[in-house]
Write a protein that holds these residues in place. Sequence first.
Motif, PDB file in Angstrom:
ATOM      1  N   THR A   3      -7.490  -7.957  74.210  1.00 15.39           N
ATOM      2  CA  THR A   3      -7.623  -9.390  73.919  1.00 15.39           C
ATOM      3  C   THR A   3      -7.517  -9.637  72.418  1.00 15.39           C
ATOM      4  O   THR A   3      -6.799 -10.543  71.979  1.00 15.39           O
ATOM      5  CB  THR A   3      -8.973  -9.925  74.458  1.00 15.39           C
ATOM      6  OG1 THR A   3      -8.995  -9.738  75.870  1.00 15.39           O
ATOM      7  CG2 THR A   3      -9.155 -11.391  74.122  1.00 15.39           C
ATOM      8  N   ALA A   4      -8.193  -8.821  71.636  1.00 15.89           N
ATOM      9  CA  ALA A   4      -8.131  -8.966  70.175  1.00 15.89           C
ATOM     10  C   ALA A   4      -6.714  -8.703  69.658  1.00 15.89           C
ATOM     11  O   ALA A   4      -6.233  -9.414  68.765  1.00 15.89           O
ATOM     12  CB  ALA A   4      -9.125  -8.019  69.510  1.00 15.89           C
TER      13      ALA A   4
ATOM     14  N   THR B  21     -17.598   1.232  80.434  1.00 11.23           N
ATOM     15  CA  THR B  21     -17.544   0.990  78.999  1.00 11.23           C
ATOM     16  C   THR B  21     -16.111   1.114  78.500  1.00 11.23           C
ATOM     17  O   THR B  21     -15.672   0.341  77.642  1.00 11.23           O
ATOM     18  CB  THR B  21     -18.471   1.968  78.253  1.00 11.23           C
ATOM     19  OG1 THR B  21     -19.783   1.890  78.820  1.00 11.23           O
ATOM     20  CG2 THR B  21     -18.544   1.644  76.775  1.00 11.23           C
TER      21      THR B  21
ATOM     22  N   SER C 212     -14.404  -2.133  79.419  1.00 12.20           N
ATOM     23  CA  SER C 212     -14.768  -3.271  78.568  1.00 12.20           C
ATOM     24  C   SER C 212     -14.199  -3.103  77.161  1.00 12.20           C
ATOM     25  O   SER C 212     -13.700  -4.070  76.575  1.00 12.20           O
ATOM     26  CB  SER C 212     -16.282  -3.476  78.536  1.00 12.20           C
ATOM     27  OG  SER C 212     -16.933  -2.391  77.936  1.00 12.20           O
ATOM     28  N   HIS C 213     -14.247  -1.874  76.602  1.00 13.02           N
ATOM     29  CA  HIS C 213     -13.644  -1.643  75.279  1.00 13.02           C
ATOM     30  C   HIS C 213     -12.144  -1.929  75.319  1.00 13.02           C
ATOM     31  O   HIS C 213     -11.599  -2.545  74.402  1.00 13.02           O
ATOM     32  CB  HIS C 213     -13.864  -0.205  74.809  1.00 13.02           C
ATOM     33  CG  HIS C 213     -15.217   0.066  74.249  1.00 13.02           C
ATOM     34  ND1 HIS C 213     -15.905  -0.808  73.449  1.00 13.02           N
ATOM     35  CD2 HIS C 213     -16.013   1.160  74.354  1.00 13.02           C
ATOM     36  CE1 HIS C 213     -17.061  -0.281  73.101  1.00 13.02           C
ATOM     37  NE2 HIS C 213     -17.157   0.914  73.647  1.00 13.02           N
TER      38      HIS C 213
ATOM     39  N   LEU D 289      -9.325  -3.442  64.930  1.00 13.39           N
ATOM     40  CA  LEU D 289     -10.256  -3.266  66.051  1.00 13.39           C
ATOM     41  C   LEU D 289     -11.408  -2.350  65.651  1.00 13.39           C
ATOM     42  O   LEU D 289     -11.227  -1.443  64.837  1.00 13.39           O
ATOM     43  CB  LEU D 289      -9.534  -2.641  67.243  1.00 13.39           C
ATOM     44  CG  LEU D 289      -8.425  -3.435  67.910  1.00 13.39           C
ATOM     45  CD1 LEU D 289      -7.795  -2.621  69.027  1.00 13.39           C
ATOM     46  CD2 LEU D 289      -8.950  -4.751  68.440  1.00 13.39           C
TER      47      LEU D 289
ATOM     48  N   GLN E 116     -13.077   0.549  70.406  1.00 14.88           N
ATOM     49  CA  GLN E 116     -12.036  -0.226  71.076  1.00 14.88           C
ATOM     50  C   GLN E 116     -10.668   0.364  70.752  1.00 14.88           C
ATOM     51  O   GLN E 116      -9.825   0.501  71.635  1.00 14.88           O
ATOM     52  CB  GLN E 116     -12.094  -1.696  70.656  1.00 14.88           C
ATOM     53  CG  GLN E 116     -13.243  -2.455  71.250  1.00 14.88           C
ATOM     54  CD  GLN E 116     -13.265  -3.908  70.825  1.00 14.88           C
ATOM     55  OE1 GLN E 116     -12.277  -4.431  70.313  1.00 14.88           O
ATOM     56  NE2 GLN E 116     -14.397  -4.557  71.015  1.00 14.88           N
TER      57      GLN E 116
ATOM     58  N   SER F 295     -10.468  -3.867  77.474  1.00 20.35           N
ATOM     59  CA  SER F 295     -10.234  -5.288  77.680  1.00 20.35           C
ATOM     60  C   SER F 295     -10.438  -6.079  76.390  1.00 20.35           C
ATOM     61  O   SER F 295      -9.597  -6.898  76.005  1.00 20.35           O
ATOM     62  CB  SER F 295     -11.174  -5.809  78.770  1.00 20.35           C
ATOM     63  OG  SER F 295     -11.046  -7.209  78.902  1.00 20.35           O
ATOM     64  N   ARG F 296     -11.541  -5.805  75.718  1.00 22.78           N
ATOM     65  CA  ARG F 296     -11.816  -6.518  74.460  1.00 22.78           C
ATOM     66  C   ARG F 296     -10.780  -6.169  73.402  1.00 22.78           C
ATOM     67  O   ARG F 296     -10.351  -7.035  72.636  1.00 22.78           O
ATOM     68  CB  ARG F 296     -13.214  -6.172  73.962  1.00 22.78           C
ATOM     69  CG  ARG F 296     -14.304  -6.772  74.808  1.00 22.78           C
ATOM     70  CD  ARG F 296     -15.674  -6.405  74.288  1.00 22.78           C
ATOM     71  NE  ARG F 296     -16.690  -6.859  75.218  1.00 22.78           N
ATOM     72  CZ  ARG F 296     -17.752  -6.152  75.559  1.00 22.78           C
ATOM     73  NH1 ARG F 296     -17.956  -4.969  75.033  1.00 22.78           N
ATOM     74  NH2 ARG F 296     -18.621  -6.645  76.412  1.00 22.78           N
ATOM     75  N   GLY F 297     -10.387  -4.905  73.346  1.00 23.65           N
ATOM     76  CA  GLY F 297      -9.386  -4.487  72.370  1.00 23.65           C
ATOM     77  C   GLY F 297      -8.040  -5.148  72.613  1.00 23.65           C
ATOM     78  O   GLY F 297      -7.385  -5.619  71.674  1.00 23.65           O
TER      79      GLY F 297
END
Length: 165
Positions: free
Chosen positions: A153-154, A143, A146-147, A112, A116, A149-151
Motif C-alpha cells: 500500500t505504501a 505478521t 500485514s507487513h 518502507l 515491511q 499488505s502495508r508495504g
Amino acid sequence: MKGTDREAAYVDYVTARRAHLRRIAYALCGDWHRADDLLQIALVKLYVAWPRVRRAGSEDAYVRKILVRASIDEARRPWRRERVTDDLPEHPAPEPTGVEERTALFDALQALPTQQRAAVVLRHWLGLSVAETAAELGINEGTVKSHTSRGLTALRLNLEPNTTG
C-alpha cells in the motif's frame, strides 16, 4: 568431505550465486556499499556453517536469512538513524540513464520500515511463499501478510503519479 573439497564446493557456490545474493542485499538496504557489507557478513557465516548447510541443501535460504537479519541489525544501529543534510558533495554520483522507474521503486522500497521492506522483497521480488517468508524473518504468517499488505500500500501511494496540480 575433505577440507579441499569443502572449500571447492563453497567457492563454486559463491561464484555462481554472488551477483544474485548481492542484488538481494541491495534490495534490502538500498545502498551498494552496505549491500557489499551485508553480503560479506552472510558469506563469512555461510563459510563457518558450510558443511551443515550444504548437507541440508539450504544454501540460498540460509544466506537470505542472514542477509535479512544483518540488514535489520544494521538498520537498528544508532548511526543509521542519522539524516542527510542539505550539504551536497562536490561531485555527486552520476545518474544512470534509463532506469528511472527502477530507481523510483528502490527509493520507495527504502522509505518502507525495515520489516515491511524485507517482507515485500522476500514475497514479491524473490517469490517466496508466506510460510517461507515467515520462517526467514522469524515471525508469524499473519505478521508477514500485514507487513506485506502495508508495504505494498505504501509503495503504491509513493509510486502513483501526483494527480493534484
